[in-house]
Design a protein around this motif. Structure first.
Motif, PDB file in Angstrom:
ATOM      1  N   UNK A 159       0.829  -1.213   0.000  1.00 60.84           N
ATOM      2  CA  UNK A 159       0.000   0.000   0.000  1.00 60.84           C
ATOM      3  C   UNK A 159       0.856   1.253   0.000  1.00 60.84           C
ATOM      4  N   UNK A 160       1.847   1.315   0.895  1.00 63.63           N
ATOM      5  CA  UNK A 160       2.696   2.501   0.981  1.00 63.63           C
ATOM      6  C   UNK A 160       3.478   2.702  -0.317  1.00 63.63           C
ATOM      7  N   UNK A 161       3.944   1.606  -0.920  1.00 63.89           N
ATOM      8  CA  UNK A 161       4.679   1.725  -2.185  1.00 63.89           C
ATOM      9  C   UNK A 161       3.815   2.325  -3.278  1.00 63.89           C
ATOM     10  N   UNK A 162       2.559   1.903  -3.342  1.00 59.48           N
ATOM     11  CA  UNK A 162       1.662   2.432  -4.385  1.00 59.48           C
ATOM     12  C   UNK A 162       1.267   3.881  -4.108  1.00 59.48           C
ATOM     13  N   UNK A 163       0.952   4.183  -2.842  1.00 56.67           N
ATOM     14  CA  UNK A 163       0.515   5.534  -2.494  1.00 56.67           C
ATOM     15  C   UNK A 163       1.654   6.545  -2.643  1.00 56.67           C
ATOM     16  N   UNK A 164       2.857   6.111  -2.327  1.00 59.24           N
ATOM     17  CA  UNK A 164       4.011   7.031  -2.307  1.00 59.24           C
ATOM     18  C   UNK A 164       4.908   6.874  -3.537  1.00 59.24           C
ATOM     19  N   UNK A 165       4.417   6.201  -4.555  1.00 57.82           N
ATOM     20  CA  UNK A 165       5.238   5.994  -5.759  1.00 57.82           C
ATOM     21  C   UNK A 165       5.575   7.331  -6.410  1.00 57.82           C
TER      22      UNK A 165
END
Length: 293
Positions: free
Chosen positions: A287-293
């Motif tokens: 989730x964090x990887x996708x949101x903060x990409x």
């Protein structure tokens, strides 16, 4: 046992019964490619103490800053009722090892043993929301933080607090993570007391934590579901065997938020450890990887 404590105990019993009914329908999906990319990152980080002043009182916390330089994503973690910053430490350290700045802190009056000022008698979800807002405002000014990539995350009562701040500070929040959030608080106080006049001056929760009347009065008119207006991405994770917060509250929240990813962890309880923690971390990293990409 007083009325509010009886309400909390009843909710726990109902939760256990509901969890047994829902086990067969739980999801076991793992994190995706973005999470795999984050898991391949391994970096050192340094730990620092910080203090922030809120209404003349001090809030204590720890930050974990990766040793990679530049402006990085940030995750702010909020603990649950009667706990402190240390309970979020495993999540904070693992996220930091993947190149993400993390912050944990003690709510004012969150527990008798934490390092922030205040007492539990003066604490409520609204005072805790004010604390989280202050930590968020401070973090946005740090040189190591990318203001456009800030995720706020909370567990149990900290999850309920996180949802409040997500609505209030929507432009500043890139994503929200809620672990077994305590959206049941509103129902607990209304089951225990039929009117504000019945709210006691003090009340014992958890068998050892004495809270004041504002714990109930501050949330009396605050239906969490009427305030789920945050439009960014939300991740909710709840254990099927949670005997403290009924899983139905998270399922309803997942239907209420406009952009919500929901996962049930089979046999997960109120607080993840072992395989349940690993599964939750997989979803979190993705989730964090996708949101903060």
């Amino acid at each position: 046992m007083n009325t509010l404590a009886r309400g909390m105990a009843l909710a726990g019993a109902l939760s256990a019964a509901l969890a047994r009914e829902l086990r067969a329908r739980t999801s076991k999906q793992r994190g995706g490619e973005a999470g795999e990319a984050l898991r391949r990152v391994s970096t050192t980080y340094h730990e620092n103490e910080f203090w922030v002043n809120v209404d003349g009182q001090n809030v204590y916390g720890l930050s974990y800053v990766p040793d990679v330089g530049g402006r990085l994503p940030l995750v702010i973690l909020s603990h649950g009722l009667g706990s402190d910053h240390a309970i979020a430490g495993p999540y904070a350290r693992e996220l930091a090892s993947h190149g993400i700045v993390t912050m944990t802190f003690d709510f004012r009056g969150g527990a008798e043993t934490n390092r922030s000022d205040g007492t539990p008698r003066d604490m409520s979800v609204m005072t805790e929301a004010h604390d989280l807002e202050a930590v968020l405002a401070m973090a946005r000014g740090w040189d190591c933080v990318d203001e456009g990539r800030i995720v706020i995350m909370g567990g149990s009562q900290g999850g309920a607090v996180t949802s409040i701040v997500a609505e209030r500070e929507q432009p500043q929040v890139a994503g929200v993570v809620l672990l077994y959030p305590a959206f049941s608080i509103f129902d607990h106080v209304h089951r225990a007391c039929s009117s504000l006049d019945e709210v006691p001056e003090s009340n014992d929760l958890l068998g050892w934590l004495t809270v004041g009347s504002r714990y109930a009065t501050d949330v009396w008119d605050y239906d969490f579901y009427q305030h789920m207006n945050y439009e960014g991405p939300v991740l909710i994770i709840h254990g099927s065997d949670d005997s403290v917060i009924p899983i139905s509250y998270s399922r309803r929240a997942a239907r209420t938020y406009r952009n919500c990813e929901y996962h049930t962890i089979r046999h997960g309880t109120h607080g993840f450890s072992g395989p349940a923690y690993d599964e939750a971390m997989s979803y979190l990293l993705d989730f964090v990887a996708r949101v903060c990409a």
